[in-house]
Motif scaffolding. Structure first.
Motif, PDB file in Angstrom:
ATOM      1  N   ALA A 184     135.615  79.381  40.914  1.00 42.82           N
ATOM      2  CA  ALA A 184     134.185  79.050  40.919  1.00 42.82           C
ATOM      3  C   ALA A 184     133.651  78.867  39.493  1.00 42.82           C
ATOM      4  CB  ALA A 184     133.407  80.153  41.633  1.00 42.82           C
ATOM      5  N   GLY A 185     134.470  79.153  38.487  1.00 43.55           N
ATOM      6  CA  GLY A 185     134.030  79.058  37.090  1.00 43.55           C
ATOM      7  C   GLY A 185     132.822  79.942  36.826  1.00 43.55           C
ATOM      8  N   GLU A 186     132.868  81.138  37.439  1.00 43.87           N
ATOM      9  CA  GLU A 186     131.683  82.003  37.423  1.00 43.87           C
ATOM     10  C   GLU A 186     131.440  82.650  36.066  1.00 43.87           C
ATOM     11  OE1 GLU A 186     131.600  83.494  41.371  1.00 43.87           O
ATOM     12  OE2 GLU A 186     131.094  85.461  40.541  1.00 43.87           O
ATOM     13  N   ARG A 187     130.174  82.678  35.650  1.00 42.89           N
ATOM     14  CA  ARG A 187     129.799  83.401  34.425  1.00 42.89           C
ATOM     15  C   ARG A 187     129.216  84.746  34.813  1.00 42.89           C
ATOM     16  NH1 ARG A 187     128.903  80.283  29.612  1.00 42.89           N
ATOM     17  NH2 ARG A 187     126.965  81.296  29.032  1.00 42.89           N
ATOM     18  N   PRO A 188     129.540  85.781  34.057  1.00 45.58           N
ATOM     19  CA  PRO A 188     129.071  87.116  34.443  1.00 45.58           C
ATOM     20  C   PRO A 188     127.593  87.318  34.130  1.00 45.58           C
ATOM     21  CG  PRO A 188     130.217  87.209  32.355  1.00 45.58           C
ATOM     22  CD  PRO A 188     130.333  85.794  32.817  1.00 45.58           C
ATOM     23  N   GLU A 189     126.970  88.206  34.870  1.00 46.96           N
ATOM     24  CA  GLU A 189     125.601  88.619  34.542  1.00 46.96           C
ATOM     25  C   GLU A 189     125.699  89.875  33.705  1.00 46.96           C
ATOM     26  OE1 GLU A 189     122.899  88.965  37.830  1.00 46.96           O
ATOM     27  OE2 GLU A 189     123.712  87.112  38.690  1.00 46.96           O
ATOM     28  N   LEU A 190     125.335  89.753  32.437  1.00 47.24           N
ATOM     29  CA  LEU A 190     125.496  90.867  31.496  1.00 47.24           C
ATOM     30  C   LEU A 190     124.145  91.474  31.149  1.00 47.24           C
ATOM     31  CD1 LEU A 190     128.110  89.144  29.178  1.00 47.24           C
ATOM     32  CD2 LEU A 190     128.539  90.878  30.923  1.00 47.24           C
ATOM     33  N   PRO A 191     124.160  92.702  30.627  1.00 50.82           N
ATOM     34  CA  PRO A 191     122.896  93.312  30.202  1.00 50.82           C
ATOM     35  C   PRO A 191     122.174  92.408  29.197  1.00 50.82           C
ATOM     36  CG  PRO A 191     124.687  94.911  30.106  1.00 50.82           C
ATOM     37  CD  PRO A 191     125.308  93.593  30.419  1.00 50.82           C
ATOM     38  N   ALA A 192     120.831  92.476  29.185  1.00 52.84           N
ATOM     39  CA  ALA A 192     120.025  91.664  28.271  1.00 52.84           C
ATOM     40  C   ALA A 192     120.513  91.866  26.848  1.00 52.84           C
ATOM     41  CB  ALA A 192     118.559  92.080  28.383  1.00 52.84           C
ATOM     42  N   GLY A 193     120.562  90.773  26.092  1.00 56.86           N
ATOM     43  CA  GLY A 193     120.965  90.883  24.684  1.00 56.86           C
ATOM     44  C   GLY A 193     122.412  90.490  24.459  1.00 56.86           C
ATOM     45  N   ILE A 194     123.169  90.191  25.528  1.00 56.82           N
ATOM     46  CA  ILE A 194     124.575  89.806  25.337  1.00 56.82           C
ATOM     47  C   ILE A 194     124.795  88.377  25.836  1.00 56.82           C
ATOM     48  CG2 ILE A 194     126.973  90.337  25.904  1.00 56.82           C
ATOM     49  CD1 ILE A 194     126.372  93.166  25.906  1.00 56.82           C
ATOM     50  N   ASP A 195     125.385  87.572  24.962  1.00 56.68           N
ATOM     51  CA  ASP A 195     125.690  86.187  25.298  1.00 56.68           C
ATOM     52  C   ASP A 195     127.144  86.126  25.781  1.00 56.68           C
ATOM     53  OD1 ASP A 195     126.423  83.550  25.330  1.00 56.68           O
ATOM     54  OD2 ASP A 195     125.717  83.091  23.300  1.00 56.68           O
ATOM     55  N   PRO A 196     127.376  85.775  27.078  1.00 57.41           N
ATOM     56  CA  PRO A 196     128.757  85.781  27.584  1.00 57.41           C
ATOM     57  C   PRO A 196     129.645  84.739  26.914  1.00 57.41           C
ATOM     58  CG  PRO A 196     127.223  84.917  29.247  1.00 57.41           C
ATOM     59  CD  PRO A 196     126.384  85.395  28.090  1.00 57.41           C
ATOM     60  N   GLY A 197     129.029  83.807  26.174  1.00 60.49           N
ATOM     61  CA  GLY A 197     129.821  82.785  25.480  1.00 60.49           C
ATOM     62  C   GLY A 197     130.373  83.279  24.151  1.00 60.49           C
ATOM     63  N   GLN A 198     129.887  84.403  23.663  1.00 60.11           N
ATOM     64  CA  GLN A 198     130.335  84.968  22.376  1.00 60.11           C
ATOM     65  C   GLN A 198     131.196  86.209  22.641  1.00 60.11           C
ATOM     66  OE1 GLN A 198     129.651  83.590  19.350  1.00 60.11           O
ATOM     67  NE2 GLN A 198     128.733  81.927  20.551  1.00 60.11           N
ATOM     68  N   PRO A 199     132.024  86.631  21.681  1.00 60.62           N
ATOM     69  CA  PRO A 199     132.862  87.820  21.902  1.00 60.62           C
ATOM     70  C   PRO A 199     132.012  89.060  22.208  1.00 60.62           C
ATOM     71  CG  PRO A 199     133.544  86.670  19.917  1.00 60.62           C
ATOM     72  CD  PRO A 199     132.278  86.016  20.368  1.00 60.62           C
ATOM     73  N   PHE A 200     132.437  89.807  23.212  1.00 57.72           N
ATOM     74  CA  PHE A 200     131.767  91.068  23.543  1.00 57.72           C
ATOM     75  C   PHE A 200     132.776  91.974  24.245  1.00 57.72           C
ATOM     76  CE2 PHE A 200     131.516  88.648  27.412  1.00 57.72           C
ATOM     77  CZ  PHE A 200     131.601  89.583  28.449  1.00 57.72           C
ATOM     78  N   LEU A 201     132.451  93.259  24.335  1.00 53.83           N
ATOM     79  CA  LEU A 201     133.293  94.227  25.041  1.00 53.83           C
ATOM     80  C   LEU A 201     132.580  94.710  26.291  1.00 53.83           C
ATOM     81  CD1 LEU A 201     134.394  96.357  21.942  1.00 53.83           C
ATOM     82  CD2 LEU A 201     135.830  94.738  23.201  1.00 53.83           C
ATOM     83  N   VAL A 202     133.367  95.057  27.312  1.00 50.73           N
ATOM     84  CA  VAL A 202     132.826  95.694  28.524  1.00 50.73           C
ATOM     85  C   VAL A 202     133.106  97.186  28.430  1.00 50.73           C
ATOM     86  CG1 VAL A 202     133.105  95.927  31.030  1.00 50.73           C
ATOM     87  CG2 VAL A 202     133.143  93.655  29.980  1.00 50.73           C
ATOM     88  N   SER A 203     132.094  97.993  28.730  1.00 53.84           N
ATOM     89  CA  SER A 203     132.302  99.441  28.619  1.00 53.84           C
ATOM     90  C   SER A 203     131.705 100.194  29.799  1.00 53.84           C
ATOM     91  CB  SER A 203     131.668  99.935  27.316  1.00 53.84           C
ATOM     92  OG  SER A 203     131.948 101.307  27.141  1.00 53.84           O
ATOM     93  N   THR A 204     132.388 101.279  30.198  1.00 52.85           N
ATOM     94  CA  THR A 204     131.828 102.232  31.166  1.00 52.85           C
ATOM     95  C   THR A 204     132.202 103.647  30.722  1.00 52.85           C
ATOM     96  OG1 THR A 204     133.718 102.448  32.665  1.00 52.85           O
ATOM     97  CG2 THR A 204     132.234 100.597  33.079  1.00 52.85           C
ATOM     98  N   LEU A 205     131.393 104.597  31.152  1.00 47.08           N
ATOM     99  CA  LEU A 205     131.572 105.998  30.740  1.00 47.08           C
ATOM    100  C   LEU A 205     130.966 106.850  31.847  1.00 47.08           C
ATOM    101  CD1 LEU A 205     132.492 107.291  28.042  1.00 47.08           C
ATOM    102  CD2 LEU A 205     130.148 107.115  27.235  1.00 47.08           C
TER     103      LEU A 205
END
Ligand code: UD1
Length: 361
Positions: A184-205
């Motif tokens: 589906a070429g799906e883009r994730p829904e990320l928290p405000a302030g994060i651009d999914p097109g740029q490098p980022f990390l996913v975190s949980t705790l």
């Protein structure tokens, strides 16, 4: 064959997705008890919708509480249901309080118990999950292990004759979802302030060992906030509650907090990310299966295969590394070495149903 599944917490609902799918077109009867250990919609209802799992046949609505109060309330509520249903198998999933409650209720009524995800060990007796899984393994009749390593642990505890490696049902769900997200070429829904097109990390705790000590939690949050690329923190309600209690901000520096994601969006987020930082067992494995480097905020892992080749690295105290070491570890690229398949080929759900029926015969 009649099987009663007992589930209650987020990762168990993902596993139920694979098991419910395997039962769907079978001749067997599958009854589901949801203890209500997790009750927030994003930790529970969302998975029933997402995986098309029928509504649970029984919802116990137990909710949160101390370990004893929660487990005891589950036991009292499960007893009469199993007594009335008299299934051929009671299937419990993993290491939660819902699992130990289901297993105890069943064995005391002489009902056969099968333990999915049997044989995992952290050897850390400070973890509530370690007690739950060891006790469940020792009282269950059939130990459905996800890996050879898990079978080895069971064998060394004298339980080898009850163990069988069926693979990990989370692989079934992870690969199925990955294929759908990519198609589906799906883009994730990320928290405000994060651009999914740029490098980022996913975190949980969310582990009690990390969230329930104010100084350690403050240090972990500060370390995440210091990273040189944005961090999408998918905050479990336990983390949010503890951060509020200790007056810690979950959105600061590079850290951007949002709610836990539905499974498909989580997979889309990991696929779009450059890596994962977590204390979740499930997410360590998902990072591995989806080909992303993982940094695990714990002293040990049950999923030791992920450590091979540097796919997963344990960092219990990032604040005890130099800033450079911590940043280099958390933002390292995925290793180039080929992935192994230590957790099976993605058909574990069907294998579970086959083994249950075979052992019954
Ligand atoms: C439980 C499991 C853990 C698993 C995790 C997955 C045990 C001992 N632990 O941990 O192995 O990795 O689920 O998420 O069974 N809360 C809410 N809403 C909810 C559920 C919980 O706000 O729907 C909050 C409450 O403050 C609660 C706290 O989270 O007291 C802890 O919940 P609990 O179910 O006891 O443990 P988890 O940390 O979720």
């Amino acid at each position: 064959m009649k099987v009663v599944s007992i589930v209650g917490a987020r990762p168990q609902l993902v596993k139920l997705g694979a098991i419910a799918a395997a039962f769907k077109d079978s001749e067997h009867e599958h009854v589901v008890i949801h203890t209500g250990q997790h009750y927030d919609p994003e930790l529970s209802d969302v998975f029933f919708t997402e995986f098309g799992i029928p509504e649970p046949d029984f919802h116990l609505g137990i909710g949160s509480g101390s370990h004893g109060a929660q487990t005891g309330a589950m036991l009292a509520a499960i007893d009469p249901i199993l007594d009335a249903e008299r299934p051929d198998w009671v299937l419990v999933y993993g290491d939660t309080n819902s699992t130990i409650a289901g297993a105890l209720s069943a064995v005391k009524q002489h009902l056969p118990v099968a333990h999915l995800e049997a044989g995992l060990r952290s050897f850390n007796r400070r973890m509530p999950e370690e007690h739950n899984r060891v006790l469940t393994d020792h009282c269950a009749d059939l130990l459905l292990a996800p890996s050879d390593e898990a079978v080895r642990h069971l064998t060394s505890e004298g339980l080898g004759s009850r163990a069988v490696n069926v693979g990990d049902v989370m692989v079934d769900v992870c690969f199925h979802t990955r294929d759908a997200v990519l198609a589906a070429g799906e883009r994730p829904e990320l928290p405000a302030g994060i651009d999914p097109g740029q490098p980022f990390l996913v975190s949980t705790l969310h582990r009690a060992e990390n969230t329930d000590d104010p100084e350690l939690l403050a240090a972990l949050i500060e370390s995440l906030a210091s990273l040189p690329i944005p961090v999408a923190l998918l905050a479990h309600p336990r983390l949010q509650a503890k951060a509020d209690q200790y007056g810690l901000k979950l959105t600061q520096g590079s850290l951007h907090a949002g709610k836990p994601l539905p499974y498909r969006q989580l997979v889309a987020a990991v696929l779009a990310s450059s890596g994962v930082v977590t204390d979740s067992g499930g997410l360590q494995k998902e990072a591995y299966l989806l080909g992303r480097a993982c940094t695990t905020l714990r002293t040990e892992t049950e999923w030791v295969e992920t450590l091979e080749g540097g796919w997963n690295v344990l960092v219990p105290r990032p604040d005890q590394l130099t800033r450079e070491q911590w940043h280099a570890t958390a933002t390292r690229p995925a290793p180039g070495t080929a992935l192994d398949a230590p957790y099976g080929d993605g058909r574990a759900g069907f294998e579970v149903v086959r083994v249950l029926a075979e052992r019954l015969a």
